[in-house]
Scaffold this motif. Structure first.
Motif: not given
Ligand SMILES: *Cc1c(COP(=O)(O)O)cnc(C)c1O
Length: 384
Positions: A297-318, A320-327
């Protein structure tokens, strides 16, 4: 803590020196650095030919052209990819047919592709574009067998996986894009990918015939090669033999590519190390589904799955961690919806999209930053 993106380039003094050296040379475009980059990249991948182009999308477009995709031709690809994997078919007027992903590996499900092929008369489809999504090497041997059975060509979109490999049925490692299974493979050198040249792309193949055509198409369909000219009017003479584009990479970019390539193995090693650190931590976090991965595996991305993805995304953003959704699945894009693709058509891809999140993954992330990301993820997921 400064901003932590999901992916980014690493530029060293060696990279800068290489670009400056080229700026002071006689060639800014299509000079000696292009040939060097192509040769070294081909060697890295273990393939006969490599053609440097202006970006990964141009690489896909030229592949679609040399495989002669025509209006109405049907080509199969995955909905979980960057839109360009599908768009190249549209550039030539072809029709994109999606098949669902495997919900464990997230790559195009070969069984779904086989079902699709079996449901239609032979000759319905022209080709398949599998994607080594996130760096997971697709079982290209399996796809080759299937493609041969149904008379299809394959373009391997290996943008996420330079240096990645799968084990074939003889337990031999087969590198992504090595030309043994797919007619053509493509790579991108966008800054978030493994090797950065700003913009940039590469096509790899073992076919001399396809290679010659790609070289022509990259530069307007123009040649000066005396062995290819229909006649020769003199030293100035060249011919435009087919309709091509200007999809050239510049020599400065190629110099950067050569320099970056020299660290590709280290980068890959660091990516695997980061994945291991994430894995070890998330083993004990039941709220997180870790990515499934095999050797190679070349690990361009490390993708996890979580139930409250929106919440986690916003929490990380607060933080200054910029996770992303692919795709966002490509068939759900308004453009593809306008062509008749329907939400609900690919349940695995759509379900995956509901909860996927790519955490920061790039070689230059410090262990301290990585720990901050992990702590921030756990802090949210475990309390919510
Ligand atoms: C990045 C990417 C492309 C396009 O590459 P560009 O260089 O940005 O044009 C195509 N396919 C996949 C899977 C990609 O990740």
């Amino acid at each position: 803590m400064k901003a932590i993106p999901y992916g980014k380039q690493e530029i060293t003094q060696q990279d800068i020196d290489a670009v400056i050296k080229t700026l002071k040379s006689d060639f800014l475009t299509q000079g000696p650095q292009i040939a060097e980059f192509e040769n070294k990249f081909a060697e890295y991948i273990g393939v006969n030919y490599a053609v440097a182009v202006s970006n990964g999308t141009a690489a896909l477009h030229l592949c679609a052209m040399v495989l002669d995709i025509k209006p109405g031709d049907k080509v199969i690809t995955t909905p979980i990819t960057f839109a360009a994997s599908a768009n190249c078919v549209r550039y030539c007027g072809g029709e994109v047919v999606f098949a669902d992903i495997d919900s464990e590996t997230y790559v195009l499900d070969i069984l779904k592709v086989k079902q699709l092929l079996d449901q239609h008369p032979k000759g319905t489809f022209s080709g398949i574009i599998p994607v080594d999504f996130a760096g997971a090497a697709v079982d290209m041997e399996g796809f080759r067998k299937l493609a041969d059975e149904y008379g299809l060509w394959i373009i391997e979109d290996a943008c996420h996986a330079p240096g990645g490999y799968f084990q074939d049925s003889n337990s031999e490692s087969q590198k992504c894009g090595n030309g043994k299974f797919a007619e053509l493979a493509i790579f991108s050198f966008h800054p978030v990918k493994h090797i950065a040249t700003g913009e940039g792309g590469m096509i790899t193949t073992n076919s001399k015939e396809l290679y010659d055509k790609l070289i022509l198409l990259r530069t307007h369909g123009i040649t000066k090669d005396p062995s290819l000219l229909k006649k020769n009017d003199g030293g100035w003479y060249y011919e435009m033999q087919i309709l091509g584009y200007n999809y050239r990479l510049s020599d400065m970019q190629a110099a950067l590519g050569v320099s970056q390539l020299s660290r590709a193995v280290d980068g890959l090693k660091r990516r695997r190390e980061i994945a291991e650190i994430y894995d070890l931590t998330f083993n004990s976090v039941k709220e997180i589904k870790k990515p499934c991965h095999k050797e190679g595996h070349a690990f361009h991305l490390y993708v996890i799955q979580v139930e409250n993805r929106q919440g986690l995304y916003d929490h990380l953003k607060s933080k200054n961690i910029f996770s992303q959704v692919h795709y966002i699945p490509v068939h759900m894009m308004p453009y593809y919806q306008s062509l008749g693709h329907k939400v609900g058509d690919f349940p695995n891809a759509e379900k995956y999209y509901e909860s996927c999140l790519s955490l920061p993954m790039f070689p230059s992330i410090t262990n301290e930053e990585l720990q901050f990301v992990i702590d921030s993820v756990k802090e949210y997921v475990v309390k919510s």
